[in-house]
Write an enzyme that holds these catalytic residues in place. Structure first.
Site, short mmCIF file in Angstrom:
data_model
loop_
_atom_site.label_atom_id
_atom_site.label_comp_id
_atom_site.label_asym_id
_atom_site.label_seq_id
_atom_site.Cartn_x
_atom_site.Cartn_y
_atom_site.Cartn_z
N ASP A 160 4.88 -13.16 -29.91
CA ASP A 160 4.40 -12.40 -28.57
C ASP A 160 3.10 -13.04 -27.97
O ASP A 160 2.19 -13.22 -28.99
CB ASP A 160 4.41 -11.10 -28.58
CG ASP A 160 5.74 -10.34 -28.83
OD1 ASP A 160 6.76 -10.94 -28.79
OD2 ASP A 160 5.71 -9.39 -29.57
N1 URA Z 1 7.77 -8.68 -33.75
C1 URA Z 1 7.07 -8.45 -32.80
O1 URA Z 1 7.18 -7.43 -32.44
N2 URA Z 1 6.35 -9.39 -32.08
C2 URA Z 1 6.20 -10.53 -32.58
O2 URA Z 1 5.46 -11.47 -32.01
C3 URA Z 1 7.04 -11.07 -33.90
C4 URA Z 1 7.83 -10.06 -34.47
#
Ligand code: URA
Length: 277
Positions: free
Chosen positions: A106
């Site tokens: 993310d």
């Molecule tokens: N899980 C999440 O919630 N965010 C990420 O960036 C990777 C795995």
């Protein structure tokens, strides 16, 4: 090069696996001689045609690259961003090959991200049956209890499908950045579903305030800082390829355990044997 299907050209050029290339085409992100192409059977010739993905010219792959990047927060795991936010590609100064991220993190997650132009390896690493384990360190509100951890271990229903069993533990020794009223959780998952770690922890009542990926399959590097990147070593690549070539030993069984039971066939009485005379 000869005339070939567009998705084959893209995967051979190291742009993406064939499956991902099909998605790029369907999303209208591929142009041939300036025109967007969405037709799956379209053919082209890389020596003759001018092919672009997200405005980047596709060229025949020259060298396979395997790059480990420590993605900072505030950075997109995409090749380009319509809002012109910083992307992981912006961080790779001097890399001429068309590398792309294997899976994603993310915008507000930091940590290890592999980028490559090896379409076969990328496809294996992201395939659900071969998917490598990914370890995260999450700062959460409050301290999850054993009951919360057990729910995460068994799997949390997300979008109507339970997550595969995960490994989870609380970091018991103080964490240098830990704030008052906050717990630090170490979680290993074997899938890459959207915002999976955040949603799993939220589901047990402990929303995440900070998330960091510390391991991707066999790859880890505690010395790397946000924005650092380096080529994989020969040994790392060997171990990663070996790991990608086979499913996790217990993963097939886990996946099978999660498969929904097949609906039973409707009851059909057996024909009675005819009475013998
Ligand atoms: N899980 C999440 O919630 N965010 C990420 O960036 C990777 C795995």
């Amino acid at each position: 090069m000869s005339i070939q299907r567009l998705q084959k050209i893209l995967s051979q050029a190291g742009v993406a696996s064939r499956r991902t290339a099909e998605k790029l085409i369907a999303e209208g992100r591929v142009t041939v001689n300036g025109k967007p192409v969405r037709e799956m059977g379209t053919k082209a010739d890389l020596d003759v045609d001018h092919i672009k993905v997200d405005d980047r010219r596709v060229k025949a792959a020259q060298q396979l690259r395997y790059i480990l990047l420590y993605k900072p927060t505030g950075c997109m795991t995409t090749l380009s961003d319509e809002k012109r936010r910083r992307t992981v590609i912006d961080l790779l100064r001097g890399v001429k090959e068309y590398v792309y991220p294997v899976g994603r993190l993310d915008y507000d997650t930091e940590g290890l991200l592999l980028l490559t132009n090896d379409g076969d390896l990328a496809a294996k690493l992201t395939h659900p049956r071969h998917g490598v384990d990914r370890t995260y360190e999450a700062h959460v509100a409050g301290i999850p209890d054993e009951n919360d951890l057990e729910k995460i271990r068994k799997g949390i229903p997300l979008d109507g499908k339970r997550t595969l069993p995960a490994d989870v533990a609380i970091l018991t020794k103080g964490h240098p950045n830990k704030r008052e009223g906050e717990g630090v959780v170490v979680l290993t998952i074997r899938e890459g579903r959207n915002r999976q770690v955040r949603r799993m922890l939220e589901a047990v009542g402990h929303p995440v305030s900070e998330l960091k990926r510390t391991k991707f399959g066999p790859l880890s590097d505690k010395r790397m800082k946000p924005g650092d990147w380096r080529e994989l070593t020969g040994d790392e690549l060997k171990v990663l390829k070996a790991r990608a070539a086979r499913p996790l030993p217990d993963q097939a069984a886990q996946a099978a355990a999660h498969r929904r039971p097949r609906p039973k066939a409707p009851y059909k009485p057996k024909p009675k044997p005819k009475p013998s005379r």
